[in-house]
Design a protein around this motif. Structure first.
Motif, mmCIF file in Angstrom:
data_model
loop_
_atom_site.group_PDB
_atom_site.id
_atom_site.type_symbol
_atom_site.label_atom_id
_atom_site.label_comp_id
_atom_site.label_asym_id
_atom_site.label_seq_id
_atom_site.Cartn_x
_atom_site.Cartn_y
_atom_site.Cartn_z
ATOM 1 N N THR A 1 0.821 -1.209 0.000
ATOM 2 C CA THR A 1 0.000 0.000 0.000
ATOM 3 C C THR A 1 0.858 1.263 0.000
ATOM 4 N N ASN A 2 2.154 1.114 0.240
ATOM 5 C CA ASN A 2 3.052 2.260 0.176
ATOM 6 C C ASN A 2 3.177 2.706 -1.280
ATOM 7 N N LYS A 3 2.841 3.957 -1.558
ATOM 8 C CA LYS A 3 2.784 4.420 -2.944
ATOM 9 C C LYS A 3 4.144 4.354 -3.632
ATOM 10 N N ARG A 4 5.182 4.655 -2.902
ATOM 11 C CA ARG A 4 6.516 4.636 -3.512
ATOM 12 C C ARG A 4 6.899 3.219 -3.918
ATOM 13 N N SER A 5 6.694 2.264 -2.999
ATOM 14 C CA SER A 5 7.020 0.867 -3.306
ATOM 15 C C SER A 5 6.147 0.345 -4.438
ATOM 16 N N GLU A 6 4.877 0.709 -4.400
ATOM 17 C CA GLU A 6 3.962 0.238 -5.429
ATOM 18 C C GLU A 6 4.336 0.816 -6.794
ATOM 19 N N ALA A 7 4.740 2.071 -6.806
ATOM 20 C CA ALA A 7 5.164 2.690 -8.059
ATOM 21 C C ALA A 7 6.392 1.975 -8.627
ATOM 22 N N GLU A 8 7.303 1.560 -7.758
ATOM 23 C CA GLU A 8 8.500 0.838 -8.207
ATOM 24 C C GLU A 8 8.129 -0.509 -8.810
ATOM 25 N N ILE A 9 7.177 -1.197 -8.173
ATOM 26 C CA ILE A 9 6.742 -2.497 -8.680
ATOM 27 C C ILE A 9 6.117 -2.338 -10.062
ATOM 28 N N VAL A 10 5.183 -1.401 -10.177
ATOM 29 C CA VAL A 10 4.481 -1.207 -11.440
ATOM 30 C C VAL A 10 5.459 -0.764 -12.526
ATOM 31 N N ARG A 11 6.384 0.127 -12.188
ATOM 32 C CA ARG A 11 7.368 0.604 -13.166
ATOM 33 C C ARG A 11 8.284 -0.534 -13.617
ATOM 34 N N PHE A 12 8.723 -1.369 -12.674
ATOM 35 C CA PHE A 12 9.603 -2.493 -12.985
ATOM 36 C C PHE A 12 8.930 -3.463 -13.946
ATOM 37 N N THR B 1 6.325 -2.866 -15.863
ATOM 38 C CA THR B 1 5.985 -2.203 -17.126
ATOM 39 C C THR B 1 7.194 -2.162 -18.054
ATOM 40 N N GLU B 2 8.359 -1.873 -17.499
ATOM 41 C CA GLU B 2 9.577 -1.859 -18.318
ATOM 42 C C GLU B 2 9.847 -3.234 -18.920
ATOM 43 N N GLU B 3 9.596 -4.291 -18.129
ATOM 44 C CA GLU B 3 9.748 -5.654 -18.653
ATOM 45 C C GLU B 3 8.785 -5.896 -19.811
ATOM 46 N N LEU B 4 7.550 -5.445 -19.642
ATOM 47 C CA LEU B 4 6.537 -5.616 -20.684
ATOM 48 C C LEU B 4 6.965 -4.924 -21.976
ATOM 49 N N LEU B 5 7.421 -3.686 -21.862
ATOM 50 C CA LEU B 5 7.816 -2.925 -23.041
ATOM 51 C C LEU B 5 8.982 -3.588 -23.768
ATOM 52 N N ARG B 6 9.940 -4.119 -22.981
ATOM 53 C CA ARG B 6 11.071 -4.807 -23.606
ATOM 54 C C ARG B 6 10.614 -6.071 -24.306
ATOM 55 N N ARG B 7 9.729 -6.846 -23.639
ATOM 56 C CA ARG B 7 9.288 -8.119 -24.212
ATOM 57 C C ARG B 7 8.533 -7.910 -25.523
ATOM 58 N N HIS B 8 7.718 -6.892 -25.572
ATOM 59 C CA HIS B 8 6.931 -6.635 -26.774
ATOM 60 C C HIS B 8 7.648 -5.702 -27.758
ATOM 61 N N GLU B 9 8.853 -5.251 -27.365
ATOM 62 C CA GLU B 9 9.616 -4.319 -28.203
ATOM 63 C C GLU B 9 8.774 -3.099 -28.561
ATOM 64 N N ILE B 10 8.164 -2.544 -27.528
ATOM 65 C CA ILE B 10 7.309 -1.364 -27.696
ATOM 66 C C ILE B 10 8.062 -0.136 -27.193
ATOM 67 N N GLN C 1 -2.969 -3.819 -10.836
ATOM 68 C CA GLN C 1 -2.570 -2.523 -11.390
ATOM 69 C C GLN C 1 -1.711 -2.712 -12.628
ATOM 70 N N ILE C 2 -0.772 -3.643 -12.537
ATOM 71 C CA ILE C 2 0.103 -3.935 -13.678
ATOM 72 C C ILE C 2 -0.721 -4.417 -14.860
ATOM 73 N N GLY C 3 -1.738 -5.243 -14.581
ATOM 74 C CA GLY C 3 -2.602 -5.732 -15.648
ATOM 75 C C GLY C 3 -3.368 -4.606 -16.328
ATOM 76 N N VAL C 4 -3.854 -3.650 -15.526
ATOM 77 C CA VAL C 4 -4.562 -2.499 -16.086
ATOM 78 C C VAL C 4 -3.627 -1.694 -16.981
ATOM 79 N N LEU C 5 -2.421 -1.435 -16.488
ATOM 80 C CA LEU C 5 -1.466 -0.640 -17.256
ATOM 81 C C LEU C 5 -1.021 -1.380 -18.516
ATOM 82 N N GLU C 6 -0.811 -2.697 -18.394
ATOM 83 C CA GLU C 6 -0.428 -3.491 -19.566
ATOM 84 C C GLU C 6 -1.510 -3.418 -20.636
#
Length: 370
Positions: free
Chosen positions: A229-240, A242-251, A293-298
């Motif tokens: 529930t810590n926003k900073r930690s959650e932001a790091e998780i989602v960002r991490f 998301t970056e993996e997703l972008l690399r995997r899909h070459e987006i 959250q990651i699923g929504v952003l993906e």
């Protein structure tokens, strides 16, 4: 690795694991590939005080003490049970632990109502049994038995989804550290080698489906994984992720920090509303976890890349949020509609920014689904 849809952690981080092993001079329990300190470092990432000449990125985000307790448990003769809400990273932590300890995270049994004792012990190759009889050669070992024979980590996903008969069979494995094969006259006991242990996961929302017996509970050390529930930690998780997703899909697509803030705030608001709700009908069916959250952003990123202007917008993010979280009709749609009118609308008037477009996108998505 590029031809795998999803590489297991030991393949994905193979070079990193090899490098850590080459620098590891700490004491290692049993046949562990890395010492407990290096296992922790691999999972939680390196710090300047570690004195390494390269950075090890953080792979799991959560309380440091939880990871340390999990590692200590696996260094003992007890099983490890990771329990928590859906989407809190239990399976990912189990995979990382197995990859770091024995370099094999694929010895997995998936617990379901259809899981049988054969899935955690052994079965038979029928054609070989007919031709040569029952022998070690014609036996098909389960992932758990394979882990026992090699002194590795076996994983049991969604333990409380399996029936009591299956859970009872696991008790003897954790207690006696061997499996009897009564069908054979000789060589009919498979003993566990040092290093063998079991990491199980359980969904706290499944309580009452197939409750664990007190006997099985005694064989596990429990590590409860809370919702981040810590926003900073959650932001790091989602960002991490998301970056993996972008690399995997070459987006090549930027995620504006303002939209990430909108996503994090929306989930925080919806969690608060769920906590204050008086009945289950007033709560979203979603656990509102970081994974969701990651699923929504993906979903929003892929939609923007394939059907949009290759630019993530607040409207697309809102549509993805509604589409991902509205699982029951009309209950979830009513809850989301109430949130948009009661929280997002006043905020869009007061703060502006991306909120007005987010509000409009959410309303359109609800109207489409209604």
């Amino acid at each position: 690795m590029s031809d795998l849809l999803r590489a297991p952690a030991e393949i994905k981080y193979a070079e990193e694991l090899e490098w850590l092993e080459s620098r590891d001079d700490g004491p290692k329990p049993f046949s562990w590939r890395l010492s407990p300190k290096m296992v922790r470092l691999f999972i939680l990432g390196s710090e300047r005080s570690d004195g390494l000449d390269r950075e090890i990125p953080q792979k799991w985000y959560g309380d440091r003490s939880l990871v340390e307790r999990a590692i200590v448990t696996l260094a003992s003769d007890r099983g490890l049970l990771l329990i928590g809400d859906p989407g809190t990273g239990k399976s990912w932590l189990a995979e990382l632990l197995a990859a770091a300890i024995c370099r094999d995270s694929t010895l997995v049994v998936q617990g379901t109502a259809g899981t049988t004792e054969d899935h955690i012990k052994y079965s038979w190759n029928v054609s070989m049994v007919i031709a040569k009889g029952q022998s070690r050669e014609s036996m098909i070992p389960s992932p758990i038995m394979t882990a026992m024979e090699s002194g590795a980590i076996g994983r049991f996903e969604e333990l409380t989804r399996s029936t009591s008969d299956v859970q009872d069979a696991l008790i003897s494995i954790l207690s006696e550290k061997y499996i009897s094969v009564p069908e054979m006259d000789s060589d009919n006991i498979v003993f566990a080698k040092p290093g063998f242990s079991v990491i199980a996961t359980a969904n706290s929302r499944d309580r009452g489906v197939n409750d664990l017996s007190s006997a099985l509970k005694r064989r596990f050390n429990f590590v409860r994984i809370p919702v981040v529930t810590n926003k900073r930690s959650e932001a790091e998780i989602v960002r991490f992720r998301t970056e993996e997703l972008l690399r995997r899909h070459e987006i090549e697509l930027d995620v504006p920090p303002t939209l990430l803030d909108v996503l994090l705030q929306s989930f925080a608001d919806l969690r608060a509303a769920s906590a204050a709700a008086g009945s289950d009908d007033e709560k979203l069916e979603s656990a509102l976890s970081s994974a969701e959250q990651i699923g929504v952003l993906e979903d929003a990123i892929l939609h923007s890349n394939f059907f949009g202007e290759r630019e993530l917008t607040a409207r697309t993010l809102a549509a993805s949020l509604v589409g991902s979280l509205a699982r029951r009709e009309p209950e979830d749609l009513a809850i989301l509609n109430k949130y948009l009118h009661g929280v997002v609308e006043p905020r869009s008037k007061e703060q502006g920014g991306s909120w007005p477009e987010f509000l409009e996108g959410g309303r359109d998505a609800i109207a489409t689904l209604s």
